[in-house]
Design a protein around this motif. Structure first.
Motif, PDB file in Angstrom:
ATOM      1  N   MET A 118      -1.740 -14.114 -36.377  1.00  0.00           N
ATOM      2  CA  MET A 118      -2.810 -14.942 -35.823  1.00  0.00           C
ATOM      3  C   MET A 118      -2.916 -16.258 -36.574  1.00  0.00           C
ATOM      4  N   MET A 119      -2.741 -16.210 -37.895  1.00  0.00           N
ATOM      5  CA  MET A 119      -2.790 -17.437 -38.693  1.00  0.00           C
ATOM      6  C   MET A 119      -1.659 -18.372 -38.302  1.00  0.00           C
ATOM      7  N   ARG A 120      -0.466 -17.794 -38.067  1.00  0.00           N
ATOM      8  CA  ARG A 120       0.673 -18.601 -37.663  1.00  0.00           C
ATOM      9  C   ARG A 120       0.404 -19.280 -36.330  1.00  0.00           C
ATOM     10  N   GLU A 121      -0.253 -18.534 -35.398  1.00  0.00           N
ATOM     11  CA  GLU A 121      -0.555 -19.105 -34.093  1.00  0.00           C
ATOM     12  C   GLU A 121      -1.525 -20.269 -34.215  1.00  0.00           C
ATOM     13  N   GLU A 122      -2.481 -20.145 -35.143  1.00  0.00           N
ATOM     14  CA  GLU A 122      -3.498 -21.170 -35.300  1.00  0.00           C
ATOM     15  C   GLU A 122      -2.932 -22.482 -35.828  1.00  0.00           C
ATOM     16  N   VAL A 123      -1.847 -22.452 -36.607  1.00  0.00           N
ATOM     17  CA  VAL A 123      -1.283 -23.677 -37.172  1.00  0.00           C
ATOM     18  C   VAL A 123       0.009 -24.084 -36.466  1.00  0.00           C
ATOM     19  N   SER A 124       0.210 -23.550 -35.250  1.00  0.00           N
ATOM     20  CA  SER A 124       1.417 -23.865 -34.511  1.00  0.00           C
ATOM     21  C   SER A 124       1.526 -25.353 -34.218  1.00  0.00           C
ATOM     22  N   ASP A 125       2.784 -25.817 -34.114  1.00  0.00           N
ATOM     23  CA  ASP A 125       3.027 -27.203 -33.712  1.00  0.00           C
ATOM     24  C   ASP A 125       2.702 -27.426 -32.246  1.00  0.00           C
ATOM     25  N   GLU A 126       2.629 -26.343 -31.461  1.00  0.00           N
ATOM     26  CA  GLU A 126       2.345 -26.486 -30.035  1.00  0.00           C
ATOM     27  C   GLU A 126       0.872 -26.792 -29.828  1.00  0.00           C
ATOM     28  N   PRO A 127       0.543 -27.846 -29.042  1.00  0.00           N
ATOM     29  CA  PRO A 127      -0.852 -28.212 -28.827  1.00  0.00           C
ATOM     30  C   PRO A 127      -1.582 -27.238 -27.925  1.00  0.00           C
ATOM     31  N   ASN A 128      -2.882 -27.193 -28.074  1.00  0.00           N
ATOM     32  CA  ASN A 128      -3.727 -26.413 -27.183  1.00  0.00           C
ATOM     33  C   ASN A 128      -4.014 -27.265 -25.956  1.00  0.00           C
ATOM     34  N   VAL A 129      -3.328 -26.979 -24.849  1.00  0.00           N
ATOM     35  CA  VAL A 129      -3.405 -27.850 -23.678  1.00  0.00           C
ATOM     36  C   VAL A 129      -4.782 -27.853 -23.030  1.00  0.00           C
ATOM     37  N   ASP A 130      -5.611 -26.861 -23.372  1.00  0.00           N
ATOM     38  CA  ASP A 130      -6.945 -26.807 -22.782  1.00  0.00           C
ATOM     39  C   ASP A 130      -7.949 -27.667 -23.534  1.00  0.00           C
ATOM     40  N   SER A 131      -7.575 -28.221 -24.684  1.00  0.00           N
ATOM     41  CA  SER A 131      -8.555 -28.962 -25.486  1.00  0.00           C
ATOM     42  C   SER A 131      -7.985 -30.274 -26.035  1.00  0.00           C
ATOM     43  N   LEU A 132      -7.022 -30.886 -25.323  1.00  0.00           N
ATOM     44  CA  LEU A 132      -6.458 -32.140 -25.786  1.00  0.00           C
ATOM     45  C   LEU A 132      -7.489 -33.245 -25.638  1.00  0.00           C
ATOM     46  N   CYS A 133      -7.669 -34.026 -26.676  1.00  0.00           N
ATOM     47  CA  CYS A 133      -8.643 -35.112 -26.594  1.00  0.00           C
ATOM     48  C   CYS A 133      -8.058 -36.369 -27.234  1.00  0.00           C
ATOM     49  N   CYS A 134      -8.595 -37.499 -26.833  1.00  0.00           N
ATOM     50  CA  CYS A 134      -8.131 -38.783 -27.311  1.00  0.00           C
ATOM     51  C   CYS A 134      -8.445 -38.950 -28.793  1.00  0.00           C
ATOM     52  N   LEU A 135      -7.484 -39.446 -29.542  1.00  0.00           N
ATOM     53  CA  LEU A 135      -7.642 -39.668 -30.979  1.00  0.00           C
ATOM     54  C   LEU A 135      -8.788 -40.627 -31.279  1.00  0.00           C
ATOM     55  N   PHE A 136      -9.063 -41.552 -30.342  1.00  0.00           N
ATOM     56  CA  PHE A 136     -10.032 -42.614 -30.596  1.00  0.00           C
ATOM     57  C   PHE A 136     -11.428 -42.309 -30.058  1.00  0.00           C
ATOM     58  N   CYS A 137     -11.526 -41.871 -28.792  1.00  0.00           N
ATOM     59  CA  CYS A 137     -12.852 -41.633 -28.204  1.00  0.00           C
ATOM     60  C   CYS A 137     -13.239 -40.161 -28.195  1.00  0.00           C
ATOM     61  N   CYS A 138     -12.297 -39.284 -28.579  1.00  0.00           N
ATOM     62  CA  CYS A 138     -12.523 -37.836 -28.673  1.00  0.00           C
ATOM     63  C   CYS A 138     -12.886 -37.196 -27.331  1.00  0.00           C
ATOM     64  N   SER A 139     -12.531 -37.843 -26.228  1.00  0.00           N
ATOM     65  CA  SER A 139     -12.783 -37.286 -24.907  1.00  0.00           C
ATOM     66  C   SER A 139     -11.493 -36.728 -24.325  1.00  0.00           C
TER      67      SER A 139
END
Length: 334
Positions: A25-46
């Motif tokens: 579970m820890m390995r899954e949490e630090v995976s290089d693969e992004p969580n596609v359900d929660s991608l947000c903009c680096l600047f506006c966080c939306s």
């Protein structure tokens, strides 16, 4: 098992077993693969589309996981703010501000590279209409973005290079050119030479490269400068191709140039840099054409390891190197 003060052997064993059980579970949490359900903009966080209805975007850079996602409009506003602050300080590096990821400092690729390079020109023309040098600087950024994105047509590339040369002619009109303007001129002629070379318009290519060479000499570049080495290689390549000396003679003539450029690039930039990786890849292709597959394979394996570490598995440079390496390995098996 090593003892820990204040903790019994049984307690320590239990803790180790608990960590071992939770490790997947820890390995899954630090995976290089992004969580596609929660991608947000680096600047506006939306994670919603921006005001232009454009979604959050991720171009291939060295950022891992959820990092490096953004709205292009937010990225543009960030670059505008950085440019204004730099102008107030009296020194601005448009290439760094508009062409690089602000997090990992790797160059943008694809559509983002094109969008940002074009936006840099629009911004400079709007905010600093009387700053001729800054405009030529921005036009050079646009030229590079269109050339290196890999998404623009030959016509767009040619227009971008010609636009730089036209601006120089219009604004300076025979006056002595500052060094950075000479460099803009040199790289524009080099780009036009490459376009003509790829279209097999070899006489035009030679003419453009010789204009490039003359500009490099005006900058004081010597024979051991990497840009001069690249120019000389392309002049010789065009002359060889025009003389129809045969493929092997062509590549044998270019091999010393490719070796020297790769070595000089490593000396100038260090090995973990995009330029040495690109010149190393070019050298490997030349070695392959000459049938020197063992040396090519060894070089590509080294380049691939560095590209994975610096740019990541999905970067186009890493993938190109891996593709050629696999091709060599497959041909050996066959």
């Amino acid at each position: 098992m090593t003892s820990v003060p204040g903790i019994t052997r049984e307690q320590l064993t239990s803790m180790v077993e608990m960590i071992a059980e939770s490790w997947p579970m820890m390995r899954e949490e630090v995976s290089d693969e992004p969580n596609v359900d929660s991608l947000c903009c680096l600047f506006c966080c939306s994670d919603e589309p921006d005001k232009d209805s454009q979604p959050v975007r991720k171009e291939v850079c060295a950022c891992r996981g959820d990092a490096g996602y953004f709205h292009v409009s937010c990225l543009v506003e960030f670059a505008k703010t950085k440019t204004k602050a730099a102008m107030d300080r009296g020194h601005v590096n448009l290439g760094e501000i508009w062409m690089e990821c602000p997090t990992c400092k790797q160059d943008w690729t694809g559509g983002t590279l094109v969008d940002m390079s074009k936006e840099s020109v629009s911004f400079v023309c709007e905010e600093y209409p009387d700053d001729v040098e800054l405009k030529i600087y921005a036009l050079g950024i646009k030229r590079d973005g269109i050339e290196f994105s890999g998404t623009c047509s030959v016509e767009e590339q040619e227009c971008a290079a010609e636009e730089v040369l036209s601006a120089i002619k219009e604004y300076y009109n025979g006056e002595e050119l500052p060094a950075f303007v000479l460099r803009a001129k040199m790289y524009s002629y080099f780009m036009l030479g490459d376009i003509a070379f790829d279209l097999n318009e070899l006489a035009d290519a030679i003419e453009h490269y010789k204009q490039c060479e003359a500009t490099a000499r005006a900058l004081g570049y010597g024979e051991n400068d990497i840009d001069m080495m690249r120019i000389r290689k392309q002049i010789v390549a065009s002359q060889c191709a025009l003389g129809c000396e045969g493929d092997r003679a062509y590549y044998e003539t270019l091999l010393p140039f490719s070796r020297a450029i790769y070595a000089k690039s490593k000396e100038n930039d260090g090995e973990d840099n995009q330029s040495p990786l690109a010149y190393g890849y070019d050298l490997a292709k030349t070695l392959c054409e000459l049938g020197q597959l063992d040396e090519a394979k060894e070089l590509l394996a080294d380049l691939h390891a560095k590209a994975q570490r610096v740019f990541g598995t999905h970067h186009y440079g890493t993938q190109d190197i891996k593709c050629l390496l696999d091709k060599i390995s497959t041909s050996r098996v066959d």
